[in-house]
Design a protein around this motif. Structure first.
Motif, PDB file in Angstrom:
ATOM      1  N   ASP A   1       0.837  -1.203   0.000  1.00 20.79           N
ATOM      2  CA  ASP A   1       0.000   0.000   0.000  1.00 20.79           C
ATOM      3  C   ASP A   1       0.872   1.253   0.000  1.00 20.79           C
ATOM      4  O   ASP A   1       0.592   2.228  -0.709  1.00 20.79           O
ATOM      5  N   LEU A   2       1.917   1.234   0.811  1.00 20.73           N
ATOM      6  CA  LEU A   2       2.829   2.379   0.870  1.00 20.73           C
ATOM      7  C   LEU A   2       3.608   2.519  -0.433  1.00 20.73           C
ATOM      8  O   LEU A   2       3.878   3.638  -0.891  1.00 20.73           O
ATOM      9  N   HIS A   3       3.967   1.376  -1.036  1.00 19.32           N
ATOM     10  CA  HIS A   3       4.671   1.412  -2.317  1.00 19.32           C
ATOM     11  C   HIS A   3       3.793   2.095  -3.376  1.00 19.32           C
ATOM     12  O   HIS A   3       4.277   2.932  -4.151  1.00 19.32           O
TER      13      HIS A   3
ATOM     14  N   GLY B   1       2.653   4.716  -7.188  1.00 24.62           N
ATOM     15  CA  GLY B   1       1.492   4.445  -8.033  1.00 24.62           C
ATOM     16  C   GLY B   1       1.675   3.275  -8.972  1.00 24.62           C
ATOM     17  O   GLY B   1       0.871   3.061  -9.895  1.00 24.62           O
ATOM     18  N   GLN B   2       2.696   2.456  -8.758  1.00 27.33           N
ATOM     19  CA  GLN B   2       3.150   1.473  -9.738  1.00 27.33           C
ATOM     20  C   GLN B   2       2.090   0.447 -10.139  1.00 27.33           C
ATOM     21  O   GLN B   2       1.962   0.113 -11.312  1.00 27.33           O
ATOM     22  N   TRP B   3       1.336  -0.054  -9.179  1.00 26.66           N
ATOM     23  CA  TRP B   3       0.469  -1.205  -9.464  1.00 26.66           C
ATOM     24  C   TRP B   3      -1.008  -0.846  -9.556  1.00 26.66           C
ATOM     25  O   TRP B   3      -1.851  -1.742  -9.644  1.00 26.66           O
TER      26      TRP B   3
ATOM     27  N   VAL C   1      -6.697  -7.011  -4.812  1.00 30.69           N
ATOM     28  CA  VAL C   1      -7.777  -6.180  -4.290  1.00 30.69           C
ATOM     29  C   VAL C   1      -7.154  -4.869  -3.804  1.00 30.69           C
ATOM     30  O   VAL C   1      -6.073  -4.849  -3.225  1.00 30.69           O
ATOM     31  N   GLY C   2      -7.824  -3.775  -4.041  1.00 27.30           N
ATOM     32  CA  GLY C   2      -7.290  -2.467  -3.662  1.00 27.30           C
ATOM     33  C   GLY C   2      -6.385  -1.868  -4.717  1.00 27.30           C
ATOM     34  O   GLY C   2      -5.925  -0.733  -4.578  1.00 27.30           O
ATOM     35  N   GLU C   3      -6.135  -2.641  -5.797  1.00 31.55           N
ATOM     36  CA  GLU C   3      -5.379  -2.141  -6.941  1.00 31.55           C
ATOM     37  C   GLU C   3      -6.186  -2.332  -8.227  1.00 31.55           C
ATOM     38  O   GLU C   3      -6.312  -1.432  -9.031  1.00 31.55           O
TER      39      GLU C   3
END
Length: 326
Positions: free
Chosen positions: A41-43, A48-50, A110-112
């Motif tokens: 999540d922090l990454h 914004g990579q994924w 999920v979340g991406e």
């Protein structure tokens, strides 16, 4: 419905959003009991990579209560406590055909790929949900995914029974892996963690080796190339290093030493069946795990908590959000 949404790099906002009103036949509506903030999540917050699209509700480490079922859902009932298997696989590539879903060529989460658990409610597909014991607190249930990742790392490491394991990084995955290595798999553990309070918390739970010792097996949970190079320099010839940390920037690794010392570097990607296995370890480890997580946080705390986590300004190993806590 209140939720956190990631709008872009360093931009996460808490606001009201709409929920899908009609469920597809195999979808399940959930009241989110707790959601963890993961390193990925922090990454995404930093790079914004994924992210497949923006804005997006993040949060893949979640536990919830079933409140509505699609017409064809067969495996769950209203009131069941569940955790999310957050992997989103294509089902068509060679890896998926062999049910190696964590190796899917189009693997997403999920979340991406679609809305995650940093919200009061979420809708997921039936096959993404695992039932968990209802007598476990939400902030313990929510740890099934990071515990599953840690178990995957241990399996990938393949340490010889009873051998010392050096763990670099005492964050969530490194700390949980160290705890499981000692409590479940009976390995002596040496741990490096620059945050002294984190190190002290883990030391209070485990009999960590205090003096540097030679080691043949190591885990890198930092993703920092200089730390990996240090492990390569220190590990015994023929040693094995499991890599699970996520680098924000790629710098050079000392491949010459890897070759000369015949070191094995093995990647560790999410989990296969380990999250399901990890559910059985939640109860025996719950008291120790409880001491390693944050005080209950609300959705409104998310932007400030993201900032603190990115700055390394916390002493706990896992931030746990309770979205329906007001």
């Amino acid at each position: 419905m209140k939720a956190a949404q990631l709008y872009g790099i360093d931009d996460i906002r808490v606001e009201d959003i709409a929920m899908p009103e009609i469920l597809d036949p195999h979808q399940v509506r959930l009241k989110v009991d707790a959601v963890g903030i993961c390193g990925s999540d922090l990454h995404n917050f930093r790079t914004g990579q994924w992210m497949s699209k923006l804005p997006m509700v993040p949060g893949h480490e979640m536990t919830a209560t079933v409140i509505e079922l699609g017409s064809d859902v067969q495996t769950l009932a209203i009131g069941d406590k569940v955790v999310a298997d957050s992997r989103v696989w294509c089902g068509e590539c060679p890896a998926c055909q062999q049910q190696r879903y964590n190796h899917c060529q189009a693997l997403a989460f999920v979340g991406e790929a679609f809305a995650g658990g940093m919200s009061e409610q979420v809708v997921l597909h039936e096959h993404q949900l695992l039932k968990v014991p209802s007598d476990l607190d939400a902030d313990i249930r929510v740890l099934s995914e990071p515990l599953g990742v840690s178990l995957r790392v241990i399996k990938q490491l393949q340490a010889t029974t009873g051998e010392l394991v050096y763990v670099a990084g005492g964050g969530t995955i490194g700390g949980f892996a160290a705890l499981m290595l000692q409590d479940i798999f009976k390995h002596p553990v040496q741990l490096s963690e620059p945050n002294q309070t984190r190190f002290d918390k883990l030391s209070a739970l485990m009999n960590l080796s205090q003096q540097p010792q030679p080691f043949h097996f190591a885990i890198d949970a930092t993703g920092i190339p200089s730390v990996i190079n240090q492990l390569i320099a220190q590990i015994e010839p023929g040693g094995r290093i499991a890599l699970v940390g996520l680098p924000h920037h790629n710098n050079s690794i000392d491949i010459l030493s890897v070759v000369e010392k015949e070191i094995t570097l093995v990647g560790c990607s999410v989990f296969d069946g380990e999250q399901h296995e990890a559910i059985a370890y939640l109860a025996p480890l719950k008291d120790k795990l409880k001491s390693l997580i944050s005080e209950p946080l609300s959705l409104d705390d998310i932007p400030q908590t993201y900032a603190k986590l990115c700055q390394g300004g916390v002493d706990y190993l896992k931030a746990v959000i309770h979205p329906n806590q007001h």
